[in-house]
Design a protein around this motif. Structure first.
Motif, mmCIF file in Angstrom:
data_model
loop_
_atom_site.group_PDB
_atom_site.id
_atom_site.type_symbol
_atom_site.label_atom_id
_atom_site.label_comp_id
_atom_site.label_asym_id
_atom_site.label_seq_id
_atom_site.Cartn_x
_atom_site.Cartn_y
_atom_site.Cartn_z
ATOM 1 N N UNK A 5 -47.615 -14.650 -22.611
ATOM 2 C CA UNK A 5 -46.434 -15.591 -23.404
ATOM 3 C C UNK A 5 -45.806 -14.152 -24.250
ATOM 4 N N UNK A 6 -44.242 -13.635 -23.778
ATOM 5 C CA UNK A 6 -43.821 -13.313 -24.567
ATOM 6 C C UNK A 6 -43.078 -14.346 -25.200
ATOM 7 N N UNK A 7 -42.291 -13.653 -26.860
ATOM 8 C CA UNK A 7 -41.269 -14.466 -27.502
ATOM 9 C C UNK A 7 -40.635 -13.261 -27.957
ATOM 10 N N UNK A 8 -39.908 -13.720 -29.105
ATOM 11 C CA UNK A 8 -38.561 -12.909 -29.800
ATOM 12 C C UNK A 8 -37.535 -12.483 -29.524
ATOM 13 N N UNK A 9 -37.602 -12.194 -28.021
ATOM 14 C CA UNK A 9 -36.111 -11.849 -27.634
ATOM 15 C C UNK A 9 -34.818 -12.419 -28.361
ATOM 16 N N UNK A 10 -33.349 -11.634 -28.117
ATOM 17 C CA UNK A 10 -32.812 -12.114 -28.652
ATOM 18 C C UNK A 10 -31.129 -11.635 -28.575
ATOM 19 N N UNK A 11 -30.314 -12.148 -29.196
ATOM 20 C CA UNK A 11 -29.240 -11.430 -29.107
ATOM 21 C C UNK A 11 -28.454 -10.798 -30.866
ATOM 22 N N UNK A 14 -26.064 -3.503 -32.795
ATOM 23 C CA UNK A 14 -26.150 -2.336 -32.275
ATOM 24 C C UNK A 14 -26.862 -2.302 -33.823
ATOM 25 N N UNK A 15 -28.151 -1.074 -34.070
ATOM 26 C CA UNK A 15 -28.327 -0.588 -35.110
ATOM 27 C C UNK A 15 -29.467 -1.777 -35.817
ATOM 28 N N UNK A 16 -29.517 -2.688 -35.007
ATOM 29 C CA UNK A 16 -30.283 -3.961 -35.478
ATOM 30 C C UNK A 16 -32.071 -3.944 -34.837
ATOM 31 N N UNK A 17 -32.449 -4.650 -35.531
ATOM 32 C CA UNK A 17 -34.293 -4.695 -35.511
ATOM 33 C C UNK A 17 -34.554 -5.749 -35.083
ATOM 34 N N UNK A 18 -35.670 -6.343 -33.864
ATOM 35 C CA UNK A 18 -36.026 -7.049 -33.169
ATOM 36 C C UNK A 18 -37.835 -7.134 -33.435
ATOM 37 N N UNK A 19 -38.971 -7.998 -33.845
ATOM 38 C CA UNK A 19 -39.788 -7.738 -32.913
ATOM 39 C C UNK A 19 -40.087 -8.850 -31.916
ATOM 40 N N UNK A 116 -35.862 -12.187 -23.096
ATOM 41 C CA UNK A 116 -34.106 -10.927 -22.816
ATOM 42 C C UNK A 116 -33.610 -10.836 -24.819
ATOM 43 N N UNK A 117 -33.751 -9.457 -24.471
ATOM 44 C CA UNK A 117 -32.742 -8.809 -25.132
ATOM 45 C C UNK A 117 -31.486 -7.938 -25.343
#
Length: 121
Positions: A5-11, A14-19, A116-117
């Protein structure tokens, strides 16, 4: 039965970060390689990063220096820290794990459902 199970995708801009996180559960004896893949609309799925059980890593040229893969073997979880995101990083991100279940000699690959990222310019 093994589930990822994946999690953490978001809108994100540009230049930002996600985990991203991907947790494996079920009847697991051990997990060898854990990978992150991505698939953009109209494109083939491509590998983004790989981490072995021992912690050795490998990255696609497009993300090297911006993304970091890590894992917590005690939690059967793999992470993808994504920094300096670009619009071309927009995709569905999938994790894949090579899992040995009890009684099996060889591992087999399991996929998560994807997260989704979206990176806006």
């Amino acid at each position: 039965q093994v589930k990822l199970v994946e999690s953490g995708g978001d809108l994100v801009q540009a230049g930002g970060s996600l985990r991203l996180s991907c947790a494996a559960s079920g009847s697991i004896f051990s997990i060898n390689d854990m990978d992150w893949y991505r698939q953009a609309p109209g494109k083939q799925r491509e590998m983004v990063a790989r981490i072995t059980f021992g912690g050795s890593t490998n990255y696609a040229d497009a993300v090297r220096g911006r993304f970091t893969i890590s894992r917590d073997n005690a939690k059967n979880t793999v992470y993808l820290q994504m920094n300096s995101l670009k619009p071309e990083d927009t995709a569905v991100y999938y994790c894949n794990a090579q899992v040995r279940t009890p009684g099996m000699i060889w591992p087999r690959g399991y996929w998560g459902q994807g997260t989704q990222v979206t990176v806006s310019s």
